[in-house]
Motif scaffolding. Structure first.
Motif, PDB file in Angstrom:
ATOM      1  N   PRO A 178     -14.487  -8.214  -5.474  1.00 50.60           N
ATOM      2  CA  PRO A 178     -12.904  -8.295  -5.107  1.00 50.60           C
ATOM      3  C   PRO A 178     -13.147  -5.935  -4.638  1.00 50.60           C
ATOM      4  O   PRO A 178     -13.714  -5.662  -5.688  1.00 50.60           O
ATOM      5  CB  PRO A 178     -11.989  -8.149  -5.474  1.00 50.60           C
ATOM      6  CG  PRO A 178     -12.871  -9.926  -7.030  1.00 50.60           C
ATOM      7  CD  PRO A 178     -14.743  -8.930  -6.659  1.00 50.60           C
ATOM      8  N   GLU A 227      -6.857  -8.650  -6.743  1.00 53.79           N
ATOM      9  CA  GLU A 227      -7.028 -10.224  -7.004  1.00 53.79           C
ATOM     10  C   GLU A 227      -6.551 -10.917  -4.984  1.00 53.79           C
ATOM     11  O   GLU A 227      -6.104 -10.421  -4.197  1.00 53.79           O
ATOM     12  CB  GLU A 227      -5.507 -11.172  -7.248  1.00 53.79           C
ATOM     13  CG  GLU A 227      -5.555 -10.217  -8.827  1.00 53.79           C
ATOM     14  CD  GLU A 227      -4.876 -10.706  -9.843  1.00 53.79           C
ATOM     15  OE1 GLU A 227      -3.633 -10.999  -9.324  1.00 53.79           O
ATOM     16  OE2 GLU A 227      -4.924 -10.867 -10.768  1.00 53.79           O
ATOM     17  N   ALA A 242      -1.085  -4.809  -5.641  1.00 54.29           N
ATOM     18  CA  ALA A 242      -2.205  -4.290  -6.899  1.00 54.29           C
ATOM     19  C   ALA A 242      -2.313  -3.387  -7.720  1.00 54.29           C
ATOM     20  O   ALA A 242      -2.470  -3.299  -8.781  1.00 54.29           O
ATOM     21  CB  ALA A 242      -3.844  -4.421  -6.300  1.00 54.29           C
ATOM     22  N   GLU A 290      -1.351  -3.230 -11.453  1.00 54.12           N
ATOM     23  CA  GLU A 290      -2.701  -2.657 -12.438  1.00 54.12           C
ATOM     24  C   GLU A 290      -1.467  -2.117 -13.478  1.00 54.12           C
ATOM     25  O   GLU A 290      -1.693  -0.975 -14.390  1.00 54.12           O
ATOM     26  CB  GLU A 290      -3.947  -2.072 -11.807  1.00 54.12           C
ATOM     27  CG  GLU A 290      -4.514  -3.240 -11.148  1.00 54.12           C
ATOM     28  CD  GLU A 290      -5.177  -4.410 -12.251  1.00 54.12           C
ATOM     29  OE1 GLU A 290      -5.808  -3.380 -13.297  1.00 54.12           O
ATOM     30  OE2 GLU A 290      -5.855  -5.289 -12.227  1.00 54.12           O
ATOM     31  N   GLU A 345      -9.104  -4.729  -9.873  1.00 49.11           N
ATOM     32  CA  GLU A 345      -9.073  -5.294  -9.015  1.00 49.11           C
ATOM     33  C   GLU A 345      -8.490  -5.953  -8.135  1.00 49.11           C
ATOM     34  O   GLU A 345      -7.193  -6.422  -9.023  1.00 49.11           O
ATOM     35  CB  GLU A 345     -10.562  -6.979  -9.295  1.00 49.11           C
ATOM     36  CG  GLU A 345     -11.909  -6.030  -9.674  1.00 49.11           C
ATOM     37  CD  GLU A 345     -12.346  -7.510 -10.238  1.00 49.11           C
ATOM     38  OE1 GLU A 345     -12.257  -8.885 -10.347  1.00 49.11           O
ATOM     39  OE2 GLU A 345     -13.211  -7.337 -10.299  1.00 49.11           O
ATOM     40  N   GLU A 393      -3.254 -10.369  -2.520  1.00 46.65           N
ATOM     41  CA  GLU A 393      -2.830  -9.359  -3.010  1.00 46.65           C
ATOM     42  C   GLU A 393      -3.166  -8.252  -1.893  1.00 46.65           C
ATOM     43  O   GLU A 393      -4.197  -8.131  -1.337  1.00 46.65           O
ATOM     44  CB  GLU A 393      -3.284  -9.390  -4.111  1.00 46.65           C
ATOM     45  CG  GLU A 393      -2.060  -8.049  -4.613  1.00 46.65           C
ATOM     46  CD  GLU A 393      -2.585  -7.776  -6.825  1.00 46.65           C
ATOM     47  OE1 GLU A 393      -1.798  -7.787  -6.570  1.00 46.65           O
ATOM     48  OE2 GLU A 393      -3.583  -8.641  -6.957  1.00 46.65           O
TER      49      GLU A 393
END
Length: 140
Positions: free
Chosen positions: A9, A44, A52, A56, A42, A47
């Motif tokens: 990803p 998802e 993301a 994160e 990464e 997303e």
């Protein structure tokens, strides 16, 4: 655009600026030369890169941020991973190392300090954005 060299990803990075400093984190395990970097992880399934980056940032450093714009995307020259970079503003919280398994420490870096933390240079659209938002006022 170059195709990613990996089927993994993509990675989204959050460019978080507050009080004329940008947030950087130091990974416990460096990826090659990459020791200090932006909060990232990464993307998802289903997303967006911006979502993301926001997720994160919360997971790694405990800040609630809002993505304001996507600064750019590329295949990272050192890791071969597809990267997305999102400018983010802090909504709430205080940055601390929350993900102690992944992160060793964090730092709020001034414009002048960026080269010390990232000696090989930043992705040009990210550098341009930081030049705009972090550079001293007296710049022409």
């Amino acid at each position: 655009m170059t195709e990613p060299t990996s089927t993994k990803p993509g990675i989204a990075a959050a460019i978080v600026v507050q009080d004329h400093r940008v947030l950087m984190v130091q990974r416990r395990i460096a990826e090659g030369e990459l020791s200090w970097q932006f909060p990232a992880g990464e993307i998802e399934a289903g997303e967006s890169p911006e979502a993301a980056a926001v997720r994160e940032t919360a997971e790694e450093v405990g800040l609630t941020v809002k993505a304001t714009r996507l600064l750019g995307e590329r295949v990272h020259p050192k890791t071969g991973r597809q990267m997305s970079y999102a400018a983010c503003e802090v909504l709430s919280g205080t940055a601390t190392v929350v993900d102690t398994e992944e992160l060793a420490e964090l730092a709020w870096v001034t414009h002048e300090q960026i080269a010390e933390f990232v000696p090989y240079g930043l992705f040009e659209p990210v550098q341009q954005y930081l030049d705009e938002v972090l550079a001293p006022e007296e710049r022409d």
